[in-house]
Design a protein around this motif. Structure first.
Motif, PDB file in Angstrom:
ATOM      1  N   VAL A  36       0.833  -1.197   0.000  1.00 15.81           N
ATOM      2  CA  VAL A  36       0.000   0.000   0.000  1.00 15.81           C
ATOM      3  C   VAL A  36       0.873   1.255   0.000  1.00 15.81           C
ATOM      4  CG1 VAL A  36      -1.652   1.341   1.358  1.00 15.81           C
ATOM      5  CG2 VAL A  36      -1.999  -1.111   1.034  1.00 15.81           C
ATOM      6  N   LEU A  37       1.933   1.259   0.790  1.00 13.42           N
ATOM      7  CA  LEU A  37       2.830   2.411   0.844  1.00 13.42           C
ATOM      8  C   LEU A  37       3.484   2.655  -0.514  1.00 13.42           C
ATOM      9  CD1 LEU A  37       4.260   4.619   2.481  1.00 13.42           C
ATOM     10  CD2 LEU A  37       6.034   2.929   2.999  1.00 13.42           C
ATOM     11  N   VAL A  38       3.967   1.614  -1.174  1.00 20.19           N
ATOM     12  CA  VAL A  38       4.613   1.761  -2.484  1.00 20.19           C
ATOM     13  C   VAL A  38       3.605   2.264  -3.519  1.00 20.19           C
ATOM     14  CG1 VAL A  38       5.661   0.465  -4.387  1.00 20.19           C
ATOM     15  CG2 VAL A  38       6.461   0.108  -2.048  1.00 20.19           C
ATOM     16  N   LEU A  39       2.385   1.716  -3.505  1.00 22.04           N
ATOM     17  CA  LEU A  39       1.367   2.177  -4.450  1.00 22.04           C
ATOM     18  C   LEU A  39       0.997   3.641  -4.208  1.00 22.04           C
ATOM     19  CD1 LEU A  39      -1.008  -0.917  -4.642  1.00 22.04           C
ATOM     20  CD2 LEU A  39       0.593  -0.101  -6.377  1.00 22.04           C
ATOM     21  N   ALA A  40       0.903   4.031  -2.951  1.00 22.78           N
ATOM     22  CA  ALA A  40       0.595   5.429  -2.634  1.00 22.78           C
ATOM     23  C   ALA A  40       1.714   6.350  -3.117  1.00 22.78           C
ATOM     24  CB  ALA A  40       0.366   5.605  -1.136  1.00 22.78           C
ATOM     25  N   LEU A  41       2.957   5.950  -2.910  1.00 21.04           N
ATOM     26  CA  LEU A  41       4.088   6.766  -3.374  1.00 21.04           C
ATOM     27  C   LEU A  41       4.111   6.875  -4.894  1.00 21.04           C
ATOM     28  CD1 LEU A  41       6.922   5.641  -0.936  1.00 21.04           C
ATOM     29  CD2 LEU A  41       5.715   7.839  -0.973  1.00 21.04           C
ATOM     30  N   LEU A  42       3.806   5.781  -5.584  1.00 20.58           N
ATOM     31  CA  LEU A  42       3.750   5.820  -7.051  1.00 20.58           C
ATOM     32  C   LEU A  42       2.626   6.739  -7.527  1.00 20.58           C
ATOM     33  CD1 LEU A  42       4.373   2.097  -8.013  1.00 20.58           C
ATOM     34  CD2 LEU A  42       5.889   4.036  -8.404  1.00 20.58           C
ATOM     35  N   GLY A  45       3.708  10.347  -6.856  1.00 16.13           N
ATOM     36  CA  GLY A  45       4.767  10.706  -7.814  1.00 16.13           C
ATOM     37  C   GLY A  45       4.212  10.928  -9.208  1.00 16.13           C
ATOM     38  N   GLY A  46       3.270  10.100  -9.631  1.00 14.15           N
ATOM     39  CA  GLY A  46       2.654  10.270 -10.945  1.00 14.15           C
ATOM     40  C   GLY A  46       1.874  11.566 -11.039  1.00 14.15           C
ATOM     41  N   CYS A  47       1.134  11.897  -9.991  1.00 12.05           N
ATOM     42  CA  CYS A  47       0.368  13.153  -9.978  1.00 12.05           C
ATOM     43  C   CYS A  47       1.298  14.366 -10.039  1.00 12.05           C
ATOM     44  CB  CYS A  47      -0.506  13.230  -8.731  1.00 12.05           C
ATOM     45  SG  CYS A  47      -1.898  12.087  -8.767  1.00 12.05           S
ATOM     46  N   ILE A  51       1.301  17.156 -13.059  1.00  9.75           N
ATOM     47  CA  ILE A  51       1.135  18.573 -12.739  1.00  9.75           C
ATOM     48  C   ILE A  51       2.337  19.371 -13.253  1.00  9.75           C
ATOM     49  CG2 ILE A  51       1.076  20.229 -10.830  1.00  9.75           C
ATOM     50  CD1 ILE A  51      -0.682  18.175  -9.339  1.00  9.75           C
ATOM     51  N   GLY A  52       3.525  18.813 -13.104  1.00 14.22           N
ATOM     52  CA  GLY A  52       4.725  19.497 -13.594  1.00 14.22           C
ATOM     53  C   GLY A  52       4.712  19.671 -15.096  1.00 14.22           C
ATOM     54  N   VAL A  53       4.302  18.642 -15.828  1.00 15.39           N
ATOM     55  CA  VAL A  53       4.248  18.734 -17.291  1.00 15.39           C
ATOM     56  C   VAL A  53       3.210  19.765 -17.724  1.00 15.39           C
ATOM     57  CG1 VAL A  53       3.575  17.458 -19.382  1.00 15.39           C
ATOM     58  CG2 VAL A  53       5.129  16.410 -17.721  1.00 15.39           C
TER      59      VAL A  53
END
Length: 157
Positions: A36-42, A45-47, A51-53
């Motif tokens: 769950v922690l890894v999925l939340a971080l991914l 990070g994707g969001c 947003i940056g792009v």
């Protein structure tokens, strides 16, 4: 007579096995928390990347200068021409009354909002008039009007 020894008290708990007590079962580690922690971080990070792009593209588009060419042509004279343009977030409207055809106006603008409208309104004598708006070297947007007090409207650029 011999003195008898008292019997030892019975052991409490499970009976002792001759080979010794059973070791406790190994404790299973919970892995779902890490998943769950890894999925939340991914996901976060994707969001952040999206947003940056988007922010980068908006920034580039808002600082890009474009050339807008307004034009009007036709077989009549004394038309009223109104054109509007977004300049640095403000709508600027200009009017040229009793204009002679052919007529052109070129402007340069920048800012996030670009575009506007071009309206060519014929007088009481009628005739035919065509408006045309070209942004940079893109395909022009055109419209044609005929008759007394008719208007050709170019928008959507």
């Amino acid at each position: 007579m011999s003195a008898s020894r008292p019997d030892p008290p019975p052991p409490s708990g499970p009976p002792q096995q001759p080979w010794g007590p059973r070791p406790p079962a190994p404790r299973r580690r919970r892995r779902w928390q890490w998943v769950v922690l890894v999925l939340a971080l991914l996901l976060v990070g994707g969001c952040v990347a999206v947003i940056g792009v988007v922010a980068n593209k908006v920034s580039k588009e808002s600082s890009r200068t474009v050339r807008i060419t307004y034009a009007a042509a036709g077989n009549t004279q004394d038309v009223d021409i109104t054109y509007s343009t977004w300049r640095d977030g403000d709508l600027e409207v200009n009017q040229d009354n009793d204009a002679r055809l052919p007529w052109t106006k070129e402007i340069h603008t920048k800012g996030f909002l670009k575009g506007g409208t071009l309206v060519v309104t014929l007088g009481p004598d009628g005739g035919t008039a065509t408006c045309s708006v070209t942004v940079d070297d893109a395909r022009p947007i055109t419209a044609t009007a005929s008759g007394a007090f008719a208007s050709a409207v170019c928008k959507g650029f």
